[in-house]
Design a protein around this motif. Structure first.
Motif, PDB file in Angstrom:
ATOM      1  N   LEU A  57       0.825  -1.213   0.000  1.00 50.77           N
ATOM      2  CA  LEU A  57       0.000   0.000   0.000  1.00 50.77           C
ATOM      3  C   LEU A  57       0.855   1.257   0.000  1.00 50.77           C
ATOM      4  CD1 LEU A  57      -3.104  -0.799   2.180  1.00 50.77           C
ATOM      5  CD2 LEU A  57      -2.802  -0.889  -0.245  1.00 50.77           C
ATOM      6  N   SER A  60       1.739   1.709  -3.605  1.00 45.26           N
ATOM      7  CA  SER A  60       0.594   2.223  -4.358  1.00 45.26           C
ATOM      8  C   SER A  60       0.360   3.703  -4.068  1.00 45.26           C
ATOM      9  CB  SER A  60      -0.632   1.394  -4.003  1.00 45.26           C
ATOM     10  OG  SER A  60      -1.736   1.866  -4.691  1.00 45.26           O
ATOM     11  N   SER A  72      -3.378  10.291  -1.575  1.00 44.65           N
ATOM     12  CA  SER A  72      -4.563   9.472  -1.346  1.00 44.65           C
ATOM     13  C   SER A  72      -4.679   9.131   0.128  1.00 44.65           C
ATOM     14  CB  SER A  72      -4.459   8.203  -2.188  1.00 44.65           C
ATOM     15  OG  SER A  72      -5.485   7.340  -1.845  1.00 44.65           O
ATOM     16  N   LYS A  74      -7.122   7.632   1.456  1.00 46.30           N
ATOM     17  CA  LYS A  74      -7.790   6.344   1.664  1.00 46.30           C
ATOM     18  C   LYS A  74      -6.776   5.228   1.836  1.00 46.30           C
ATOM     19  CE  LYS A  74     -11.501   8.094  -1.014  1.00 46.30           C
ATOM     20  NZ  LYS A  74     -11.835   8.405  -2.411  1.00 46.30           N
ATOM     21  N   LEU A  75      -5.670   5.293   1.069  1.00 47.51           N
ATOM     22  CA  LEU A  75      -4.646   4.250   1.214  1.00 47.51           C
ATOM     23  C   LEU A  75      -3.953   4.364   2.572  1.00 47.51           C
ATOM     24  CD1 LEU A  75      -3.159   4.128  -2.339  1.00 47.51           C
ATOM     25  CD2 LEU A  75      -4.594   2.489  -1.222  1.00 47.51           C
ATOM     26  N   LEU A  77      -5.358   5.527   5.279  1.00 49.57           N
ATOM     27  CA  LEU A  77      -6.330   4.995   6.248  1.00 49.57           C
ATOM     28  C   LEU A  77      -6.372   3.475   6.198  1.00 49.57           C
ATOM     29  CD1 LEU A  77      -9.484   7.226   6.295  1.00 49.57           C
ATOM     30  CD2 LEU A  77      -7.995   6.651   8.155  1.00 49.57           C
ATOM     31  N   GLY A  78      -6.204   2.907   5.004  1.00 46.45           N
ATOM     32  CA  GLY A  78      -6.158   1.445   4.890  1.00 46.45           C
ATOM     33  C   GLY A  78      -4.981   0.864   5.655  1.00 46.45           C
ATOM     34  N   PHE A  81      -5.724   1.171   9.360  1.00 45.74           N
ATOM     35  CA  PHE A  81      -6.766   0.240   9.780  1.00 45.74           C
ATOM     36  C   PHE A  81      -6.213  -1.164   9.902  1.00 45.74           C
ATOM     37  CE2 PHE A  81     -10.768  -2.005   9.435  1.00 45.74           C
ATOM     38  CZ  PHE A  81     -11.523  -1.251  10.300  1.00 45.74           C
TER      39      PHE A  81
END
Lengths: 123, 103
Positions: A57, A60, A72, A74-75, A77-78, A81
């Motif tokens: 990630l 990416s 990004s 969202k990545l 946060l991924g 998480f």
């Protein structure tokens, strides 16, 4: 013109993080395939997979920054998480395996949790 | 200078392809453990790692197709994976997921 060398360096960083993440994911799955019982398999699954998914990630994320110029969230946060929930999942699965009576492998030398349970029962 | 940038960009494409192949091989190994696994918690552990590998595959496909649309998918698979695994573990331990007599 000054932005080109930083693109070259970021591309090399993307390659390194993607390939190392893939290495750790493949070694984690080989560990799940080869270890003798469920507790050692949990040991391979939580640690190896967490490191591997973090590497992929991050690669990416760097690619999104180089190619599209976006950061990004969202990545990120991924990654956060996964780092928060993989230990929780491993603990809950190990507890479920112990209390549903999965035996340890033959090579295990000591069961400390059993001793602790007997000590609690005596009081 | 321009030549160097072309070389590194093709290097990124090659390493993404190698990573997709590696994650696919890892998924096949985990699928064997899921089918074979001696006990049910073994299968649960293998399914957990299959979910993590699918997250990695979604991120790699976002790089491979040069798109930003797949970033939501990574986060969504992560959240659903956590909920599903906690529910599965509670079912393996107690036999029920939602307890009614809490008093």
């Amino acid at each position: 013109m000054s932005g080109t060398w930083i693109n070259v360096i970021l591309d090399i960083l993307i390659c390194i993080s993607l390939l190392s993440g893939t290495f750790f994911i493949v070694s984690a799955s080989i560990g799940i395939l080869r270890f003798p019982d469920v507790y050692t398999r949990l040991h391979a699954a939580t640690k190896g997979s967490t490191l591997g998914i973090t590497g992929i990630l991050i690669g990416s994320f760097l690619f999104m920054y180089v190619e599209h110029g976006i950061v990004s969230g969202k990545l990120l946060l991924g990654i956060l998480f996964i780092l928060l929930t993989a230990p929780v999942t491993g603990h809950v699965l190990g507890r479920a395996a112990y209390y549903s009576g999965v035996p340890l492998s033959d090579k295990s030398v000591e069961d400390e949790h059993k001793k602790n349970l007997e000590k609690v029962k005596d009081h | 200078m321009k030549n160097m940038l072309d070389v590194t960009q093709s290097l990124v494409q090659i390493s993404v392809t190698i990573s997709i192949v590696g994650v696919s091989i890892s998924l096949l190994l985990l699928l064997y453990r899921t089918v074979k696994g001696p006990t049910n918690p073994d299968r649960a552990v293998a399914l957990d790692t299959i979910g993590v590998n699918i997250m990695a595959l979604a991120g790699l496909i976002a790089v491979y197709l040069v798109t930003t649309k797949a970033n939501d998918v990574v986060l969504l698979i992560g959240i659903l994976l956590f909920i599903g695994n906690v529910g599965l573990a509670k079912f393996l331990e107690k036999g029920v997921i939602i307890e009614r007599n809490m008093d």
